[in-house]
Design an enzyme around this catalytic site. Structure first.
Site, PDB file in Angstrom:
ATOM      1  N   ASP A  77       2.058 -14.269  17.655  1.00 44.38           N
ATOM      2  CA  ASP A  77       0.621 -13.984  17.732  1.00 44.38           C
ATOM      3  C   ASP A  77       0.412 -12.529  17.328  1.00 44.38           C
ATOM      4  OD1 ASP A  77      -2.013 -13.478  18.328  1.00 44.38           O
ATOM      5  OD2 ASP A  77      -1.918 -14.215  20.391  1.00 44.38           O
ATOM      6  N   VAL A  78      -0.023 -12.308  16.096  1.00 48.80           N
ATOM      7  CA  VAL A  78      -0.149 -10.943  15.585  1.00 48.80           C
ATOM      8  C   VAL A  78      -1.199 -10.128  16.335  1.00 48.80           C
ATOM      9  CG1 VAL A  78       0.697 -11.474  13.263  1.00 48.80           C
ATOM     10  CG2 VAL A  78      -1.766 -11.623  13.754  1.00 48.80           C
ATOM     11  N   CYS A 106       0.077 -11.316   6.294  1.00 47.02           N
ATOM     12  CA  CYS A 106      -0.593 -12.487   5.709  1.00 47.02           C
ATOM     13  C   CYS A 106      -1.324 -13.357   6.727  1.00 47.02           C
ATOM     14  CB  CYS A 106       0.417 -13.375   4.982  1.00 47.02           C
ATOM     15  SG  CYS A 106       0.930 -12.733   3.404  1.00 47.02           S
ATOM     16  N   SER A 144      -9.366 -10.172   1.065  1.00 52.62           N
ATOM     17  CA  SER A 144      -9.939 -11.332   0.387  1.00 52.62           C
ATOM     18  C   SER A 144     -11.071 -10.830  -0.486  1.00 52.62           C
ATOM     19  CB  SER A 144     -10.499 -12.320   1.421  1.00 52.62           C
ATOM     20  OG  SER A 144     -11.330 -13.286   0.802  1.00 52.62           O
ATOM     21  N   TYR A 175     -15.289 -13.587   8.830  1.00 56.16           N
ATOM     22  CA  TYR A 175     -14.183 -13.477   7.883  1.00 56.16           C
ATOM     23  C   TYR A 175     -14.386 -12.272   6.965  1.00 56.16           C
ATOM     24  CZ  TYR A 175     -10.716 -14.906   4.408  1.00 56.16           C
ATOM     25  OH  TYR A 175      -9.638 -14.944   3.554  1.00 56.16           O
ATOM     26  N   LYS A 214     -12.011  -8.924   6.749  1.00 57.32           N
ATOM     27  CA  LYS A 214     -11.307  -8.576   5.514  1.00 57.32           C
ATOM     28  C   LYS A 214     -11.815  -7.258   4.932  1.00 57.32           C
ATOM     29  CE  LYS A 214      -8.466 -12.008   5.574  1.00 57.32           C
ATOM     30  NZ  LYS A 214      -7.021 -11.779   5.704  1.00 57.32           N
ATOM     31  N   PHE A 255      -6.993 -19.390  -3.351  1.00 53.66           N
ATOM     32  CA  PHE A 255      -5.561 -19.645  -3.433  1.00 53.66           C
ATOM     33  C   PHE A 255      -5.200 -20.951  -2.756  1.00 53.66           C
ATOM     34  CE2 PHE A 255      -4.916 -15.818  -5.463  1.00 53.66           C
ATOM     35  CZ  PHE A 255      -3.576 -15.650  -5.781  1.00 53.66           C
ATOM     36  N   THR A 265      -3.700 -22.408  -0.405  1.00 55.99           N
ATOM     37  CA  THR A 265      -3.131 -22.259   0.936  1.00 55.99           C
ATOM     38  C   THR A 265      -3.590 -23.445   1.788  1.00 55.99           C
ATOM     39  OG1 THR A 265      -5.036 -21.047   1.777  1.00 55.99           O
ATOM     40  CG2 THR A 265      -3.284 -19.749   0.729  1.00 55.99           C
TER      41      THR A 265
END
Length: 197
Positions: free
Chosen positions: A1-2, A28, A90, A103, A107, A136, A138
């Site tokens: 968990d960053v 990432c 992003s 988001y 970013k 991308f 993902t």
């Protein structure tokens, strides 16, 4: 968990014990739930916004601070370099779409940390760069229905497709290899400019 200090500290310690202090960090981790500031059911719950900021921005900062602390103690390489931190922003940092407030804010924060980190750690020989991907391939995008994926891919001017993890990795490797590249956010997006919707 960053986003958790203890969890990130344990991960860095485990990596250090296995391989020695890191000279390269690639951030990432990220989440991208879509939600309007004020939707059909009223204002976005503040905890929903907070969760995105915690993972995408605080998580990036958390790993950045821990890796840079380790890098400072390493012996300098050629040109006095000790390491590099590559984060992931992003295109939403620059052209956030409706429903991307959390988001885009997270970013945008990652982008802002890039020059700050580069300046703070210049004397230590630690570089900070960021990659700002467009669309991308993902799990976030590949989980969408195929017709939606095709429609999105067609909006990329050239090449008209999703980017690949290998293309991201090539740019990360170029950043690692080029010591003069520092304090930069590089768009990797096939010339896409996101529309409001």
């Amino acid at each position: 968990d960053v986003s958790d200090a203890a969890s990130a500290e344990a991960a860095i310690a485990t990596a250090r014990e296995a391989h020695g202090p890191a000279r390269i960090l690639v951030n990432c981790a990220g989440i991208a739930p879509a939600e309007r500031i004020v939707g059909r059911n009223g204002p976005m719950p503040l905890d929903n916004f907070r969760k995105v900021i915690e993972v995408n921005l605080i998580g990036t900062f958390n790993m950045m601070r821990l890796a840079a602390a380790d890098m400072q103690g390493t012996d300098p390489l050629e040109d006095g370099e000790r390491g590099i931190v590559i984060s992931t922003a992003s295109v939403a940092a620059f052209e956030g779409q409706i429903g991307q407030s959390a988001y885009a804010a997270s970013k945008g924060g990652v982008h802002a940390l890039t020059i700050v980190g580069a300046r703070e750690f210049a004397k230590a020989g630690i570089r900070f760069n960021t990659i700002a991907p467009g669309l991308f391939g993902t799990p976030m995008l590949l989980g969408m229905p195929e017709d939606v994926q095709n429609s999105l891919a067609a909006t990329v001017p050239y090449p008209s497709r999703f980017g690949t993890p290998e293309e991201y990795a090539k740019l990360a490797m170029a950043m690692i290899d080029n010591v003069m590249l520092n304090g930069e956010t590089v768009r990797l997006d096939g010339a896409i400019r996101m529309q409001p919707r």
